[in-house]
Design a protein around this motif. Structure first.
Motif, PDB file in Angstrom:
ATOM      1  N   MET A 147     -16.132   3.696  13.680  1.00 48.40           N
ATOM      2  CA  MET A 147     -16.527   2.962  12.149  1.00 48.40           C
ATOM      3  C   MET A 147     -17.568   2.910  12.579  1.00 48.40           C
ATOM      4  SD  MET A 147     -13.684   2.678  10.566  1.00 48.40           S
ATOM      5  CE  MET A 147     -13.521   1.368   9.674  1.00 48.40           C
TER       6      MET A 147
ATOM      7  N   LYS B 233     -21.404  -1.690   8.586  1.00 51.14           N
ATOM      8  CA  LYS B 233     -20.382  -1.848   8.483  1.00 51.14           C
ATOM      9  C   LYS B 233     -19.585  -3.067   7.699  1.00 51.14           C
ATOM     10  CE  LYS B 233     -18.554  -1.722  12.582  1.00 51.14           C
ATOM     11  NZ  LYS B 233     -18.341  -2.552  14.623  1.00 51.14           N
ATOM     12  N   LYS B 234     -20.347  -4.149   7.080  1.00 53.44           N
ATOM     13  CA  LYS B 234     -19.857  -4.566   6.314  1.00 53.44           C
ATOM     14  C   LYS B 234     -19.177  -4.458   5.202  1.00 53.44           C
ATOM     15  CE  LYS B 234     -20.837  -9.207   3.803  1.00 53.44           C
ATOM     16  NZ  LYS B 234     -22.003 -10.227   3.673  1.00 53.44           N
TER      17      LYS B 234
ATOM     18  N   ASP C 258      -6.570   1.961   8.556  1.00 52.50           N
ATOM     19  CA  ASP C 258      -6.671   2.157   6.791  1.00 52.50           C
ATOM     20  C   ASP C 258      -7.369   3.435   6.617  1.00 52.50           C
ATOM     21  OD1 ASP C 258      -5.880   1.626   3.953  1.00 52.50           O
ATOM     22  OD2 ASP C 258      -7.642   0.538   3.728  1.00 52.50           O
TER      23      ASP C 258
ATOM     24  N   ARG D 188      -9.978  -1.921   5.252  1.00 51.93           N
ATOM     25  CA  ARG D 188     -10.187  -3.077   5.809  1.00 51.93           C
ATOM     26  C   ARG D 188     -10.086  -2.506   7.296  1.00 51.93           C
ATOM     27  NH1 ARG D 188      -4.006  -3.964   3.736  1.00 51.93           N
ATOM     28  NH2 ARG D 188      -4.084  -2.301   4.297  1.00 51.93           N
ATOM     29  N   SER D 189      -9.683  -1.481   7.750  1.00 53.40           N
ATOM     30  CA  SER D 189      -9.558  -1.136   8.868  1.00 53.40           C
ATOM     31  C   SER D 189      -9.472   0.388   9.395  1.00 53.40           C
ATOM     32  CB  SER D 189      -8.465  -1.602  10.437  1.00 53.40           C
ATOM     33  OG  SER D 189      -7.462  -0.471   9.281  1.00 53.40           O
ATOM     34  N   LYS D 190      -9.965   1.242  10.569  1.00 49.62           N
ATOM     35  CA  LYS D 190     -10.357   2.539  10.499  1.00 49.62           C
ATOM     36  C   LYS D 190      -8.592   3.102  10.013  1.00 49.62           C
ATOM     37  CE  LYS D 190     -10.917   5.705  14.289  1.00 49.62           C
ATOM     38  NZ  LYS D 190     -11.215   5.959  15.604  1.00 49.62           N
TER      39      LYS D 190
ATOM     40  N   TYR E 177     -16.394  -1.858   5.937  1.00 48.12           N
ATOM     41  CA  TYR E 177     -14.897  -2.880   6.267  1.00 48.12           C
ATOM     42  C   TYR E 177     -14.508  -3.322   4.746  1.00 48.12           C
ATOM     43  CZ  TYR E 177     -14.119  -2.258  11.109  1.00 48.12           C
ATOM     44  OH  TYR E 177     -14.227  -1.378  12.755  1.00 48.12           O
ATOM     45  N   TYR E 178     -15.700  -3.482   3.926  1.00 50.13           N
ATOM     46  CA  TYR E 178     -15.538  -3.796   2.412  1.00 50.13           C
ATOM     47  C   TYR E 178     -14.687  -3.014   1.698  1.00 50.13           C
ATOM     48  CZ  TYR E 178     -15.942  -5.066  -2.373  1.00 50.13           C
ATOM     49  OH  TYR E 178     -15.798  -5.443  -3.588  1.00 50.13           O
TER      50      TYR E 178
END
Length: 208
Positions: free
Chosen positions: A31, A42-43, A54, A50-52, A46-47
């Motif tokens: 990520m 990275k924020k 995803d 939700r995850s790698k 992930y907004y």
């Protein structure tokens, strides 16, 4: 002046992730690498995802429509009788494999990397895509009057998957031609069974 609307942040993330995942594999790409490639934190990453896991699922979902459309386009643009048009699907794959950027089927490669995680959402997305391709083949063959269209569609789908795998090892177009010939024969036989036409009357056959 360029009046096109630039892609939104989520689309940019998905685009760059798709390039990296397809080019280098899903496990090789972190990520952090994706965030750096897009130019976001990275924020922010992930907004939107939700995850790698995803993001990997979204990568395959985004490939679904274009890949199915490519098969339909190859079929629709092909000339000749139905068996030759089915064979054109394999010729289309062979053309793609000649590109230095071709890395095989993204769905198959992802499933291989996640072989120990059969319940992974990306594996499920890949399975759904393969079922859609098989269903499209069945509908197409049924519309053309083939006998047992579901069975023939599954047989053709297996040839397609075999060609995907083989072309990763051998970029030799002879393998595509061999698979195309097998698919052509399967389709011709299904049409023959349905209409009761002697094999000598089928396109491409020769009289004794």
């Amino acid at each position: 002046m360029n009046t096109e609307t630039p892609p939104d942040t989520r689309s940019q993330i998905l685009l760059r992730a798709a390039e990296l995942f397809y080019g280098e594999g899903i496990r090789a790409i972190s990520m952090d690498r994706i965030a750096e490639a897009v130019g976001v934190t990275k924020k922010t990453l992930y907004y939107h995802f939700r995850s790698k896991d995803d993001l990997i699922e979204a990568y395959l979902v985004a490939r679904d429509g274009p890949n199915l459309a490519a098969f339909a386009r190859w079929y629709d643009r092909a000339q000749g009788p139905v068996p030759d048009r089915i064979a054109a699907l394999f010729h289309g794959l062979a053309r793609q494999a000649r590109s230095p950027r071709w890395r095989g089927c993204g769905f198959l490669r992802t499933a291989a990397e996640l072989a120990n995680m059969p319940g992974h959402p990306a594996v499920k997305a890949g399975a759904a895509h393969k079922k859609k391709l098989e269903s499209w083949l069945a509908r197409t063959l049924a519309g053309e009057g083939a006998a047992e269209p579901e069975l023939v569609a599954r047989q053709v789908a297996l040839l397609i998957e075999g060609l995907f795998s083989t072309l990763l090892f051998h970029r030799d177009p002879a393998y595509a031609e061999a698979a195309a010939s097998a698919a052509r024969a399967l389709t011709a036989a299904a049409l023959q069974r349905n209409i009761g036409t002697p094999s000598a009357d089928l396109p491409g056959s020769t009289s004794p």
